[in-house]
Design a protein around this motif. Structure first.
Motif, PDB file in Angstrom:
ATOM      1  N   ALA A  41       0.919  -1.007   0.255  1.00 23.92           N
ATOM      2  CA  ALA A  41      -0.090  -0.116  -0.241  1.00 23.92           C
ATOM      3  C   ALA A  41       1.037   1.185  -0.084  1.00 23.92           C
ATOM      4  O   ALA A  41       0.492   2.315  -0.776  1.00 23.92           O
ATOM      5  N   VAL A  42       1.732   1.328   0.605  1.00 24.00           N
ATOM      6  CA  VAL A  42       2.699   2.568   0.843  1.00 24.00           C
ATOM      7  C   VAL A  42       3.396   2.560  -0.456  1.00 24.00           C
ATOM      8  O   VAL A  42       3.597   3.705  -0.819  1.00 24.00           O
ATOM      9  N   ALA A  43       3.943   1.483  -1.018  1.00 21.35           N
ATOM     10  CA  ALA A  43       4.665   1.773  -2.244  1.00 21.35           C
ATOM     11  C   ALA A  43       3.414   2.234  -3.312  1.00 21.35           C
ATOM     12  O   ALA A  43       3.978   2.878  -4.404  1.00 21.35           O
ATOM     13  N   ALA A  44       2.429   1.911  -3.152  1.00 25.68           N
ATOM     14  CA  ALA A  44       1.317   2.300  -4.395  1.00 25.68           C
ATOM     15  C   ALA A  44       0.747   3.881  -4.003  1.00 25.68           C
ATOM     16  O   ALA A  44       0.174   4.193  -4.948  1.00 25.68           O
ATOM     17  N   TYR A  68       4.219   4.500   9.833  1.00 29.67           N
ATOM     18  CA  TYR A  68       5.002   3.380   8.991  1.00 29.67           C
ATOM     19  C   TYR A  68       5.701   3.863   7.767  1.00 29.67           C
ATOM     20  O   TYR A  68       4.998   4.148   6.920  1.00 29.67           O
ATOM     21  N   ARG A  69       6.977   3.725   7.710  1.00 28.07           N
ATOM     22  CA  ARG A  69       7.588   4.120   6.545  1.00 28.07           C
ATOM     23  C   ARG A  69       6.980   5.302   5.959  1.00 28.07           C
ATOM     24  O   ARG A  69       7.056   5.426   4.886  1.00 28.07           O
ATOM     25  N   GLY A  70       7.051   6.391   6.962  1.00 26.11           N
ATOM     26  CA  GLY A  70       6.645   7.808   6.590  1.00 26.11           C
ATOM     27  C   GLY A  70       5.269   8.001   6.482  1.00 26.11           C
ATOM     28  O   GLY A  70       5.141   8.945   6.014  1.00 26.11           O
ATOM     29  N   VAL A  71       4.400   6.997   6.373  1.00 26.50           N
ATOM     30  CA  VAL A  71       2.925   7.214   6.370  1.00 26.50           C
ATOM     31  C   VAL A  71       2.177   7.182   7.804  1.00 26.50           C
ATOM     32  O   VAL A  71       2.475   6.072   8.503  1.00 26.50           O
ATOM     33  N   PRO A  72       1.310   8.004   7.987  1.00 26.22           N
ATOM     34  CA  PRO A  72       0.410   8.083   9.200  1.00 26.22           C
ATOM     35  C   PRO A  72      -0.229   6.714   9.357  1.00 26.22           C
ATOM     36  O   PRO A  72      -0.682   6.304   8.544  1.00 26.22           O
ATOM     37  N   PHE A  99     -11.312   5.628  -0.978  1.00 25.17           N
ATOM     38  CA  PHE A  99     -10.618   4.757   0.000  1.00 25.17           C
ATOM     39  C   PHE A  99     -10.313   3.510  -0.531  1.00 25.17           C
ATOM     40  O   PHE A  99     -11.242   2.753  -1.221  1.00 25.17           O
ATOM     41  N   ALA A 100      -9.122   2.978  -0.152  1.00 27.63           N
ATOM     42  CA  ALA A 100      -8.830   1.302  -0.592  1.00 27.63           C
ATOM     43  C   ALA A 100      -9.042   0.626   0.684  1.00 27.63           C
ATOM     44  O   ALA A 100      -9.086   0.832   1.918  1.00 27.63           O
ATOM     45  N   VAL A 101      -9.288  -1.071   0.540  1.00 26.13           N
ATOM     46  CA  VAL A 101      -9.521  -1.706   1.434  1.00 26.13           C
ATOM     47  C   VAL A 101      -8.431  -3.109   1.022  1.00 26.13           C
ATOM     48  O   VAL A 101      -8.642  -3.551   0.139  1.00 26.13           O
ATOM     49  N   LEU A 102      -7.653  -3.311   1.795  1.00 22.38           N
ATOM     50  CA  LEU A 102      -6.976  -4.490   1.704  1.00 22.38           C
ATOM     51  C   LEU A 102      -7.144  -5.695   2.646  1.00 22.38           C
ATOM     52  O   LEU A 102      -7.130  -5.159   3.824  1.00 22.38           O
ATOM     53  N   TYR A 108       0.237  -9.225  -1.785  1.00 21.30           N
ATOM     54  CA  TYR A 108      -0.051  -8.657  -3.286  1.00 21.30           C
ATOM     55  C   TYR A 108       1.172  -8.302  -3.699  1.00 21.30           C
ATOM     56  O   TYR A 108       2.175  -7.638  -2.899  1.00 21.30           O
ATOM     57  N   ASP A 109       1.526  -8.421  -5.132  1.00 19.86           N
ATOM     58  CA  ASP A 109       2.729  -7.765  -5.430  1.00 19.86           C
ATOM     59  C   ASP A 109       2.374  -6.216  -5.566  1.00 19.86           C
ATOM     60  O   ASP A 109       1.290  -5.820  -6.125  1.00 19.86           O
ATOM     61  N   PRO A 110       3.363  -5.279  -5.197  1.00 20.58           N
ATOM     62  CA  PRO A 110       2.983  -3.788  -5.159  1.00 20.58           C
ATOM     63  C   PRO A 110       2.777  -3.174  -6.446  1.00 20.58           C
ATOM     64  O   PRO A 110       1.776  -2.073  -6.307  1.00 20.58           O
ATOM     65  N   ALA A 111       3.271  -3.635  -7.382  1.00 26.69           N
ATOM     66  CA  ALA A 111       2.996  -2.870  -8.687  1.00 26.69           C
ATOM     67  C   ALA A 111       1.425  -2.997  -9.099  1.00 26.69           C
ATOM     68  O   ALA A 111       0.767  -2.145  -9.358  1.00 26.69           O
ATOM     69  N   SER A 112       1.045  -4.062  -8.731  1.00 28.90           N
ATOM     70  CA  SER A 112      -0.540  -4.333  -8.738  1.00 28.90           C
ATOM     71  C   SER A 112      -1.341  -3.616  -8.034  1.00 28.90           C
ATOM     72  O   SER A 112      -2.386  -2.975  -8.452  1.00 28.90           O
TER      73      SER A 112
END
Length: 393
Positions: A41-44, A68-72, A99-102, A108-112
């Motif tokens: 999610a962060v990478a996306a 987490y990794r710079g994200v609130p 909003f997203a839900v995971l 999941y692969d980040p690119a997807s």
């Protein structure tokens, strides 16, 4: 994109490994299972992570903190297990726009996930050979027409992977009726969105739902397979490390050891003289593998000891387990059929020709114990010396 990660489930199909911690916090390579979801999610481009937690939430909060990794990071509590829509509703007060839900127990692969965010509103789909056990999407020209749960006549072979991006108005559509199972499903919210808007189907290149112990093993196979060689710990000159082996700072590999990657030896772990560690194996923090022990394709969690003259193959051992000297794990049936394992009281196929045992936190075996393929030892189980264990304990 605010991203809701669902991590409140009790993980009953993963027991006994989830008796003392939530499933999303089980280890996959160098981090908890749900951290891989958060990383994607962060990478996306996630702007905020909203973690929906339940029991044992302190583990989640301690790991992720407020950033987490710079994200609130914000938290919502689902105090009852009433389905995925109910879980997202617990986070509703935090939602401000699309909003997203995971699922926190899926990888999941980040690119997807990045493509999913860009296509909003959208759902993630994954092509399978046999869609019958899944929720299956009805898709026309790349748009979702509907979803059918476990259909006899599937409209496609593209299944639901629990990855969604909803428009802002869906925040008000989270109050849905319970299904016959008594659960409020996020797919009912999706159906409302499909009625109101065009929803794109985004193919996910790689995905894994991690619900049962052998799937945790498979998740580690995936993520350990992405390792790059890195030796920061203490490695004896006469140890032979082949391929993608990571020895973290504070770990020790003694003389005569052979390690065939991909293998991760975490901080504080100790691999004793003449041990043989084969890929894909995770040795958790503080784990101990002793003299002349062989470990192959296994997850050995933190604080667990396999100290003397033992064999562990294709197995998952929880935290603070101790195997007595000479404990041997069988991982292959004589009839060559897939090994079966007990899940929620029912013996089911793992689909794996080689699978060993599942051992809950704190279990101990006596010397010269033999564990049959497909055996589960419960949390804090005790097995006496010279025992041959053919049934769950």
């Amino acid at each position: 994109m605010q991203t809701v990660i669902l991590a409140a489930g009790q993980g009953t199909r993963m027991r006994p490994l989830t008796d003392r911690r939530p499933k999303p916090m089980l280890p996959v390579a160098d981090r908890p299972l749900m951290a891989h979801t958060a990383d994607a999610a962060v990478a996306a481009g996630a702007s905020e992570l909203l973690l929906v937690v339940g029991y044992e939430a302190d583990d989640v909060r301690a790991y992720f903190g407020d950033e987490y990794r710079g994200v609130p990071v914000a938290y919502a509590v689902q105090d009852e297990q009433r389905g995925t829509a109910h879980a997202v509703r617990a986070a509703r007060e935090h939602l401000e726009g699309a909003f997203a839900v995971l699922n926190g127990d899926d990888i999941y692969d980040p690119a997807s996930i990045e493509r999913l965010f860009e296509a909003a509103p959208a759902v993630g789909t994954y092509e399978v050979d046999d869609p019958l056990p899944y929720g299956v999407f009805d898709i026309t020209d790349g748009e979702v027409e509907g979803i059918v749960e476990k259909p006899d006549d599937p409209p496609s072979n593209r299944v639901n992977v629990g990855a969604y991006v909803f428009p802002a108005e869906a925040r008000e559509w989270l109050d849905v009726e319970a299904s016959e199972r008594g659960e409020e499903e996020i797919t009912d919210v999706l159906a409302r969105v499909v009625d109101e808007r065009s929803v794109r189907a985004v193919d996910v290149d790689r995905w894994m739902g991690v619900g049962r112990p052998w799937e945790l093993l498979e998740a580690n196979e995936w993520k350990l397979g992405e390792l790059d060689r890195d030796l920061r710990g203490e490695v004896a000159d006469t140890a032979e490390l082949r391929g993608a082996v990571v020895v973290e700072e504070g770990a020790t590999v003694e003389p005569g050891v052979v390690v065939e990657g991909p293998v991760l030896v975490r901080a504080g772990a100790h691999v004793g003289p003449n041990a043989y560690v084969r890929g894909h194996t995770l040795l958790g923090e503080g784990a101990r593998v002793g003299n002349a022990v062989e470990v192959k394709n296994s997850v050995i969690m933190s604080g667990t000891a396999v100290p003397h003259l033992s064999y562990v193959g294709d197995s998952v051992l929880g935290r603070d387990v101790n195997f007595g000297a000479g404990t041997t794990v069988a991982n292959l049936r004589h009839d060559d059929e897939p090994v079966r394992l007990t899940v929620k009281g029912e013996r089911v196929s793992t689909g794996r020709r080689k699978f060993g045992v599942v051992v809950g936190d704190g279990a101990k075996t006596g010397i010269e114990t033999t564990l049959n393929a497909g055996v589960t030892l419960s949390t804090d189980a005790r097995v006496g010396p010279n025992a041959t264990v053919t049934r769950d304990r």
